[in-house]
Design a protein around this motif. Structure first.
Motif, PDB file in Angstrom:
ATOM      1  N   VAL A 164       4.657   4.849   2.880  1.00  0.00           N
ATOM      2  CA  VAL A 164       4.717   6.605   2.605  1.00  0.00           C
ATOM      3  C   VAL A 164       5.979   6.367   1.930  1.00  0.00           C
ATOM      4  O   VAL A 164       7.325   6.253   2.671  1.00  0.00           O
ATOM      5  CB  VAL A 164       4.398   7.190   3.998  1.00  0.00           C
ATOM      6  N   CYS A 165       6.090   7.661   1.366  1.00  0.00           N
ATOM      7  CA  CYS A 165       7.296   8.011   0.388  1.00  0.00           C
ATOM      8  C   CYS A 165       7.055   9.517   0.895  1.00  0.00           C
ATOM      9  O   CYS A 165       6.115  10.359   0.235  1.00  0.00           O
ATOM     10  CB  CYS A 165       7.470   7.446  -0.873  1.00  0.00           C
ATOM     11  N   THR A 166       8.113  10.889   0.835  1.00  0.00           N
ATOM     12  CA  THR A 166       8.307  11.317   0.887  1.00  0.00           C
ATOM     13  C   THR A 166       8.679  12.137   0.209  1.00  0.00           C
ATOM     14  O   THR A 166      10.060  11.632  -0.596  1.00  0.00           O
ATOM     15  CB  THR A 166       9.133  12.657   1.756  1.00  0.00           C
ATOM     16  N   LEU A 167       8.234  12.916  -0.919  1.00  0.00           N
ATOM     17  CA  LEU A 167       8.626  13.173  -1.986  1.00  0.00           C
ATOM     18  C   LEU A 167       8.809  14.997  -1.874  1.00  0.00           C
ATOM     19  O   LEU A 167       7.643  15.659  -1.976  1.00  0.00           O
ATOM     20  CB  LEU A 167       7.164  13.469  -3.624  1.00  0.00           C
ATOM     21  N   THR A 168      10.004  15.487  -2.116  1.00  0.00           N
ATOM     22  CA  THR A 168      10.620  15.978  -1.011  1.00  0.00           C
ATOM     23  C   THR A 168      10.441  17.377  -1.513  1.00  0.00           C
ATOM     24  O   THR A 168      10.208  19.053  -1.630  1.00  0.00           O
ATOM     25  CB  THR A 168      12.505  16.278  -0.980  1.00  0.00           C
ATOM     26  N   GLY A 169      10.463  17.781  -2.699  1.00  0.00           N
ATOM     27  CA  GLY A 169      10.438  18.517  -3.702  1.00  0.00           C
ATOM     28  C   GLY A 169       9.961  18.852  -5.002  1.00  0.00           C
ATOM     29  O   GLY A 169       9.085  17.235  -5.620  1.00  0.00           O
ATOM     30  N   ASN A 170       9.170  19.813  -5.516  1.00  0.00           N
ATOM     31  CA  ASN A 170       8.904  19.737  -7.053  1.00  0.00           C
ATOM     32  C   ASN A 170       9.372  20.277  -8.411  1.00  0.00           C
ATOM     33  O   ASN A 170      10.540  20.947  -8.481  1.00  0.00           O
ATOM     34  CB  ASN A 170       7.997  21.594  -6.768  1.00  0.00           C
ATOM     35  N   GLY A 171       9.182  19.051  -8.967  1.00  0.00           N
ATOM     36  CA  GLY A 171      10.417  18.648 -10.392  1.00  0.00           C
ATOM     37  C   GLY A 171      10.113  20.080 -11.130  1.00  0.00           C
ATOM     38  O   GLY A 171      10.987  20.702 -12.289  1.00  0.00           O
TER      39      GLY A 171
ATOM     40  N   ASN B 187       0.612  -1.141  -0.593  1.00  0.00           N
ATOM     41  CA  ASN B 187      -0.195  -0.095   0.221  1.00  0.00           C
ATOM     42  C   ASN B 187       1.082   1.191  -0.155  1.00  0.00           C
ATOM     43  O   ASN B 187       1.294   1.594   0.989  1.00  0.00           O
ATOM     44  CB  ASN B 187      -1.110   0.278   1.399  1.00  0.00           C
ATOM     45  N   LEU B 188       1.257   2.010  -1.134  1.00  0.00           N
ATOM     46  CA  LEU B 188       1.871   3.078  -1.547  1.00  0.00           C
ATOM     47  C   LEU B 188       1.813   4.149  -1.638  1.00  0.00           C
ATOM     48  O   LEU B 188       0.266   4.478  -2.286  1.00  0.00           O
ATOM     49  CB  LEU B 188       3.017   2.915  -2.662  1.00  0.00           C
ATOM     50  N   TYR B 189       2.419   5.201  -0.499  1.00  0.00           N
ATOM     51  CA  TYR B 189       0.999   6.537  -0.029  1.00  0.00           C
ATOM     52  C   TYR B 189       2.461   7.405  -0.736  1.00  0.00           C
ATOM     53  O   TYR B 189       3.919   7.541  -0.169  1.00  0.00           O
ATOM     54  CB  TYR B 189       1.173   7.003   0.970  1.00  0.00           C
ATOM     55  N   LEU B 190       1.885   8.333  -1.589  1.00  0.00           N
ATOM     56  CA  LEU B 190       3.760  10.027  -2.032  1.00  0.00           C
ATOM     57  C   LEU B 190       2.867  10.458  -0.894  1.00  0.00           C
ATOM     58  O   LEU B 190       1.836  11.710  -0.942  1.00  0.00           O
ATOM     59  CB  LEU B 190       3.423   9.758  -3.606  1.00  0.00           C
ATOM     60  N   LYS B 191       3.950  11.408   0.026  1.00  0.00           N
ATOM     61  CA  LYS B 191       3.900  12.643   0.946  1.00  0.00           C
ATOM     62  C   LYS B 191       3.841  13.895  -0.535  1.00  0.00           C
ATOM     63  O   LYS B 191       5.281  14.129  -0.142  1.00  0.00           O
ATOM     64  CB  LYS B 191       4.199  12.575   1.621  1.00  0.00           C
ATOM     65  N   PHE B 192       3.361  13.898  -1.164  1.00  0.00           N
ATOM     66  CA  PHE B 192       4.057  15.583  -2.142  1.00  0.00           C
ATOM     67  C   PHE B 192       3.925  16.446  -1.360  1.00  0.00           C
ATOM     68  O   PHE B 192       3.476  17.822  -1.334  1.00  0.00           O
ATOM     69  CB  PHE B 192       3.395  15.310  -3.608  1.00  0.00           C
ATOM     70  N   ASP B 193       5.093  16.761  -0.545  1.00  0.00           N
ATOM     71  CA  ASP B 193       5.643  17.845  -0.038  1.00  0.00           C
ATOM     72  C   ASP B 193       6.397  19.194  -0.576  1.00  0.00           C
ATOM     73  O   ASP B 193       6.684  20.520  -0.592  1.00  0.00           O
ATOM     74  CB  ASP B 193       6.612  17.635   1.511  1.00  0.00           C
ATOM     75  N   GLY B 194       6.856  18.226  -2.244  1.00  0.00           N
ATOM     76  CA  GLY B 194       6.749  19.540  -3.222  1.00  0.00           C
ATOM     77  C   GLY B 194       5.140  20.153  -3.780  1.00  0.00           C
ATOM     78  O   GLY B 194       5.550  21.942  -3.831  1.00  0.00           O
ATOM     79  N   ALA B 195       4.134  20.397  -3.183  1.00  0.00           N
ATOM     80  CA  ALA B 195       3.193  21.225  -2.854  1.00  0.00           C
ATOM     81  C   ALA B 195       3.405  22.416  -1.839  1.00  0.00           C
ATOM     82  O   ALA B 195       2.072  22.906  -2.078  1.00  0.00           O
ATOM     83  CB  ALA B 195       1.552  20.421  -2.695  1.00  0.00           C
TER      84      ALA B 195
END
Ligand SMILES: *Cc1c(COP(=O)(O)O)cnc(C)c1O
Length: 357
Positions: free
Chosen positions: A318-325, A51-59
């Motif tokens: 949960v994977c943190t996506l730390t920044g915006n592409g 169960n994979l979730y992305l925490k999009f902190d690039g937002a």
């Protein structure tokens, strides 16, 4: 109050967890409350039974998780009467410091390694009116310089060695628990200066102490192969990776990152630049989320560990996506498929569309 919006920024939302008094002027861009997205396409395509979730902190307002720490660091700097703040940066710290300093009406001075930060991040510091100094050296050297400088002048250092940075960043762990309605089994993130893995671990532990959650996740950190001091066990003098945000050879929060790994029973591992770019592309093309290369290290790492049989089946990760592409489009532009060029005629466009349908 800033607006009638229901979300009040991380300080006001989690005020009991922060060293705030009535005298603290809260400098906020209403950071936090970023999306936690369940990603089924990616797991199906790769046959990951997770169960994979992305925490999009690039937002976040300046496009990275750094805003969580910066709202607190700049608020406290203002409370303490600072006229200026300073940082060394691989890009996102300078972007965030510049934005929050502008909001606070104080000066920002940022030192960046020449030629080694993404264009979008440099432009952010410039547009917010920071004093930008490019040093002919790497991040670690720039950090050493600002550490010395603040001993001599009344300028507040806002790198993650400023304790308020990590304090603010722990809010991401609170949000993950609140949004998920439970604690993930694993939490994966990229590791550069190692402040964020330190912050998440502290956040999870404090939430448990306050009785908000009953258990803790295992922390998974990922460094780029050319910049993996913690995994190697010694500093890397000339760190190299396409993921410039984690191009760090001697992390300031090394000890606490190792502590997070060991106390949680997790791991810190290596991913290659190829694995990072492949993951970045998959996240964007399967799930519609464009993160920067460093962020994709978290997903690349989870894929790598899954293939090694690391996870219990059906685990919640949960994977943190730390920044915006959008901050760093150059690398994608270089390697992605280029747009096709066609005459401005219905027939040629129709031929093309028929081929791909
Ligand atoms: C700062 C940053 C990192 C690294 O975080 P640390 O706290 O230095 O380990 C990773 N990704 C992005 C996008 C960053 O801006």
């Amino acid at each position: 109050m800033d607006t009638k919006s229901t979300w009040k920024g991380i300080i006001r939302e989690y005020i009991d967890f922060f060293p705030i008094t009535e005298k603290t002027p809260i400098v906020t861009l209403l950071e936090g409350n970023t999306p936690l997205v369940c990603v089924n396409n990616l797991t199906k395509k790769l046959n990951l039974n997770l169960n994979l979730y992305l925490k999009f902190d690039g937002a976040n307002p300046s496009g990275s998780f750094k805003d969580r720490g910066m709202t607190l660091a700049i608020s406290k700097a203002l409370e303490e009467g600072a006229k200026a703040v300073i940082c060394a940066s691989t890009g996102n710290t300078s972007a965030s410091a510049s934005a929050y300093a502008a909001r606070a009406g104080i000066k920002a001075i940022v030192l960046i390694p020449e030629g080694k930060i993404a264009t979008g991040k440099l432009v952010q510091a410039m547009v917010h009116g920071a004093f930008v100094i490019q040093v002919k050296g790497n991040f670690d050297q720039a950090l050493n310089i600002v550490r010395e400088l603040v001993k001599e002048y009344p300028i507040t250092l806002v790198n993650s060695i400023n304790p308020y940075r990590i304090e603010g960043q722990k809010s991401a762990a609170f949000e993950v628990c609140d949004q998920l309605g439970r604690v993930p089994d694993y939490h994966a993130l990229p590791v550069g200066n190692a402040g964020n893995i330190t912050a998440y671990w502290r956040g999870y532990k404090e939430y448990k102490e306050k009785g908000k959650i009953q258990n803790l996740p295992k922390m998974l950190g990922f460094q780029a192969a050319g910049a993996a001091p913690i995994v190697l066990g010694h500093p890397v003098e000339k760190p190299e990776t396409v993921a410039t945000a984690i191009r760090i050879g001697n992390p300031a929060s090394w000890r606490t990152a190792v502590q997070a790994r060991d106390e949680s029973g997790g791991t810190i591992d290596i991913v290659t630049d190829e694995e990072i770019l492949e993951a970045q592309k998959m996240i964007a093309s399967y799930e519609g989320i464009f993160c920067e290369p460093a962020s994709a290290a978290s997903v690349a790492g989870v894929i790598k560990l899954y293939k090694q049989g690391y996870f219990k089946e059906n685990s919640t990760v949960v994977c943190t996506l730390t920044g915006n592409g959008l901050k760093d489009p150059d690398i994608v532009f270089k390697i992605a498929e280029k747009p096709v060029a066609l005459p401005a005629e219905l027939n040629s466009v129709r031929d093309f569309v028929e081929k791909i349908l």
